[in-house]
Design an enzyme around this catalytic site. Structure first.
Site: not given
Ligand code: GLN
Length: 198
Positions: A88, A181, A183
């Protein structure tokens, strides 16, 4: 020598612990018998054989990477072949190009993908979906939280899973990224896959 299957591997996986969901990664790695090292300072990099970059807020992590003086040494290690896994926000940090980032946001440019932050819109800015991963026999239940979307990938990037038309798990050489994610799912297969390659 026969190793006790319960004993920990001798490899140490660093988990970038500046902000975000790093403790969930540490827990998962621990549960599959991997030693971990939280990374907050350049000194913490000395003992690691791989690095996980967690989800969280990529703009904040970008600032903290610079103020902690971790950015340049991590960039160098990735360039030298350190296996890294970004989930992410971690994927955003590893990407070549960020759309809708902050002007001063830095990234490692470690994988030839273009990512758009928070690209799944308000309706489904967080959702769960079963995705099929190339090398797994059954689907992986993936949790997406304000996920970035991979809007472009070079042909050198290996596609490991898609959600609809979107690439959500990909690899280029020593760099593995997920827009979700892993994890946060009880399923350990993606972490096991990463650890196997170290
Ligand atoms: N929207 C977040 C960002 O730009 C990422 C979201 C996440 O890691 N759950 O960093």
């Amino acid at each position: 020598m026969v190793r006790d299957s319960q004993s920990k591997s001798t490899k140490v996986v660093g988990v970038l612990a500046l902000q975000g969901a790093f403790s969930s990664h540490t827990r998962v790695l621990d549960s599959i018998g991997v030693s971990t090292q939280e990374v907050r300072t350049p000194q913490n990099l000395a003992s690691i054989d791989a690095l996980v970059m967690p989800g969280g807020e990529s703009t904040t992590m970008s600032q903290l990477l610079e103020s902690s003086e971790l950015f340049e040494p991590i960039k160098k290690l990735i360039h030298e072949g350190l296996p890294v896994f970004g989930t992410c926000a971690g994927m955003i940090l590893l990407a070549n190009k960020i759309i809708d980032g902050r002007d001063d946001q830095v990234s490692f440019g470690a994988i030839e993908i273009e990512v758009q932050r928070n690209a799944y819109g308000r309706q489904i800015d967080s959702f769960e979906a079963d995705i099929s991963v190339e090398v797994f026999e059954s689907p992986f239940h993936a949790v997406f939280i304000r996920a970035p979307r991979i809007v472009k990938a070079d042909k050198a990037v290996e596609i490991l899973a898609k959600f609809g038309d979107d690439i959500v798990l990909a690899q280029q050489k020593n760099v593995l990224v997920a827009s979700f994610h892993p994890e946060l799912s009880p399923d350990r297969r993606i972490h096991e896959m990463f650890v196997k390659e170290i």
